[in-house]
Write an enzyme that holds these catalytic residues in place. Structure first.
Site, PDB file in Angstrom:
ATOM      1  CB  ALA A  67      -0.944   0.278   0.776  1.00 53.86           C
ATOM      2  N   GLY A  68       0.323   2.402  -0.692  1.00 60.21           N
ATOM      3  CA  GLY A  68       1.204   3.219  -0.514  1.00 60.21           C
ATOM      4  C   GLY A  68       1.798   4.000  -2.208  1.00 60.21           C
ATOM      5  CG  ASN A 116       5.822   7.601   4.129  1.00 68.49           C
ATOM      6  OD1 ASN A 116       4.701   8.036   4.361  1.00 68.49           O
ATOM      7  ND2 ASN A 116       6.036   6.265   4.787  1.00 68.49           N
ATOM      8  CG  MET A 118       3.651   9.977   2.193  1.00 71.01           C
ATOM      9  SD  MET A 118       4.424  11.044   1.154  1.00 71.01           S
ATOM     10  CE  MET A 118       3.685  11.166  -0.659  1.00 71.01           C
ATOM     11  CG  PHE A 120      -4.232   7.977   5.868  1.00 68.53           C
ATOM     12  CD1 PHE A 120      -3.096   6.567   5.485  1.00 68.53           C
ATOM     13  CD2 PHE A 120      -4.914   8.058   7.144  1.00 68.53           C
ATOM     14  CE1 PHE A 120      -2.542   5.526   6.261  1.00 68.53           C
ATOM     15  CE2 PHE A 120      -4.528   6.921   7.712  1.00 68.53           C
ATOM     16  CZ  PHE A 120      -3.872   5.413   7.109  1.00 68.53           C
ATOM     17  CG  ASN A 144      -3.974  -0.202   3.179  1.00 66.34           C
ATOM     18  OD1 ASN A 144      -4.628   1.152   4.010  1.00 66.34           O
ATOM     19  ND2 ASN A 144      -3.093  -0.554   3.727  1.00 66.34           N
ATOM     20  CB  SER A 180      -0.244   4.864   8.711  1.00 65.06           C
ATOM     21  OG  SER A 180       0.383   6.162   8.760  1.00 65.06           O
ATOM     22  CG  ASN A 182       3.765   9.087   8.324  1.00 67.70           C
ATOM     23  OD1 ASN A 182       4.397   9.759   9.605  1.00 67.70           O
ATOM     24  ND2 ASN A 182       3.343   8.224   7.704  1.00 67.70           N
ATOM     25  CB  THR A 183      -3.468   9.322  10.275  1.00 66.14           C
ATOM     26  OG1 THR A 183      -2.904   9.587   9.528  1.00 66.14           O
ATOM     27  CG2 THR A 183      -4.574   9.541  11.196  1.00 66.14           C
ATOM     28  CE  LYS A 218       1.475  -1.974   5.856  1.00 70.99           C
ATOM     29  NZ  LYS A 218       1.344  -1.625   4.548  1.00 70.99           N
ATOM     30  CG  ASN A 247       2.287   1.446   8.151  1.00 72.35           C
ATOM     31  OD1 ASN A 247       2.463   1.613   6.926  1.00 72.35           O
ATOM     32  ND2 ASN A 247       1.052   0.852   8.113  1.00 72.35           N
ATOM     33  CB  THR A 248       6.774   3.073   8.127  1.00 74.50           C
ATOM     34  OG1 THR A 248       6.121   3.489   8.624  1.00 74.50           O
ATOM     35  CG2 THR A 248       7.017   2.973   6.093  1.00 74.50           C
ATOM     36  N   GLY A 272      12.053   0.073   4.198  1.00 77.21           N
ATOM     37  CA  GLY A 272      13.030  -0.382   3.324  1.00 77.21           C
ATOM     38  C   GLY A 272      13.937  -1.063   4.044  1.00 77.21           C
ATOM     39  CB  THR A 323      11.275   0.540   0.425  1.00 79.75           C
ATOM     40  OG1 THR A 323      10.953   1.195   1.355  1.00 79.75           O
ATOM     41  CG2 THR A 323      12.739   1.469   0.270  1.00 79.75           C
TER      42      THR A 323
END
Ligand SMILES: Cc1cc2nc3c(=O)[nH]c(=O)nc-3n(C[C@H](O)[C@H](O)[C@H](O)COP(=O)(O)O)c2cc1C
Length: 343
Positions: A67-68, A116, A118, A120, A144, A180, A182-183, A218, A247-248, A272, A323
């Site tokens: 995803a992403g 990242n 980002m 969402f 997703n 994630s 990032n939210t 996830k 996830n990351t 990565g 990645t």
């Protein structure tokens, strides 16, 4: 060719510019008659040993795009021509949202990693549904789904259900993304109380359909093993098909990139190579120590065929990458597919 020529050129651009450039170039190239056939003949391997059956889904290859990458479902048919067995679109939210301010995607070449934040960014579920309706290839699509930034966690189930219902007829499986970084607050949904409500709510809706869809959760690699244990029990109780691990990470441990650069980049999820061993460790823990019965999709730091095999041997049925695709190029998918056949 990719590592010698294309990657050095793309790396002259900012990561997000390079991403959009690749999308435009591929979209244009695939409009030329014959290009799709040529790419497929170069990358797609047709071998009886390659497909993997999971429930009632047959994946033409166990290697998927995570995803992403194709959040808004612009390029899934074209990307399938590079040999992926499945493409996960999203994370999609009910309403479109811009994501975090730029720059929000950073390369760490010394670590073959990305950071990242980002947030969402996506065009919203309705736009994505319209594109998925036009699917030409037979590639399997994962949907997703997530919640909008402005939706409070208490109301998160409503957002997930909106996406679930709208995407139901155009995807093959679902992924509930609560991991994630990032939210703001999203990962609190991994706590057992809110997660129970969320998964029960989604499965109740899923069961109301004549043919329910496979649903995966996830998770973040930053959970404690205690939290992972609780989640595994819940996955079994709610009869989810399994977990996507992972996830990351928010960890910055063991990086080669200097501390100042890392500090200047700031918040975000790291993906990565540095993620590889820990995400595999979680897969191995659940599959071999806990002997869970549900399916696991392994993702995180797959940059070579042996990285993918490592995840499969740890207990994953399928793998995904993001990645590694940036650093190694599309040849990586073919290499992994070959290695899977040889096993
Ligand atoms: C730029 C970028 C954006 C991402 N966006 C999402 C997303 O929207 N939803 C999601 O579940 N995972 C997202 N991911 C995480 C990937 O799907 C994957 O789980 C993670 O990057 C680890 O795999 P990798 O090491 O192969 O990249 C994103 C990753 C990157 C690098």
């Amino acid at each position: 060719m990719y590592k010698l020529l294309i990657k050095p050129l793309l790396f002259l651009f900012s990561p997000e510019q390079a991403h959009h450039l690749v999308f435009k170039m591929l979209k244009m190239a695939f409009k030329i008659p014959g290009v799709s056939t040529i790419i497929k003949s170069l990358y797609v391997i047709d071998d009886k040993q390659l497909p993997v059956v999971l429930g009632n889904l047959k994946f033409s290859s166990p290697v998927g795009l995570a995803a992403g990458f194709d959040k808004d479902a612009y390029l899934f048919d074209e990307l399938a021509a590079f040999g992926f067995g499945f493409i996960e679109i999203g994370t999609v939210t009910p309403r479109q949202q811009p994501g975090n301010p730029k720059p929000r995607l950073f390369r760490l070449p010394a670590d073959e990693a990305l950071i990242n934040r980002m947030g969402f960014n996506n065009e919203g579920v309705d736009a994505v549904v319209e594109r998925l309706k036009k699917r030409k290839s037979g590639v399997l699509i994962g949907g997703n789904i997530g919640k909008n930034k402005l939706t409070a966690n208490e109301d998160a189930l409503d957002d997930y259900l909106i996406c679930f219902e709208k995407l139901f007829d155009v995807v093959d499986y679902f992924v509930i993304n609560v991991s994630s970084p990032n939210t703001p607050g999203l990962r609190a949904l991994q706590e057992i109380g809110p997660l129970t409500k969320l998964l029960n709510g989604i499965q109740q809706k899923n069961k109301s359909y004549r043919n329910p869809k496979p649903v995966f959760l996830k998770i973040a690699p930053d959970l404690t093993f205690e939290q992972i244990d609780e989640i595994a029990v819940l996955v079994e109780q709610t009869k989810l098909n399994g977990l996507i691990i992972s996830n990351t990470t928010i960890s910055r441990d063991g990086l080669k990139t200097d501390t100042e650069t890392i500090e200047n980049i700031g918040a975000g999820g790291l993906s990565g190579k540095p993620l590889r061993s820990h995400s595999t460790e979680i897969i191995r823990y659940l599959s071999q120590t806990k002997k869970v019965k549900f399916d696991i999709i392994g993702v995180g730091g797959i940059h070579s065929a042996s990285d993918a095999i490592e995840k499969i041997e740890a207990g994953a049925k399928l793998v995904q990458l993001y990645t590694g695709f940036i650093y190694e190029g599309p040849g990586l998918v073919k290499k992994i597919n070959h290695a899977m056949i040889k096993r």
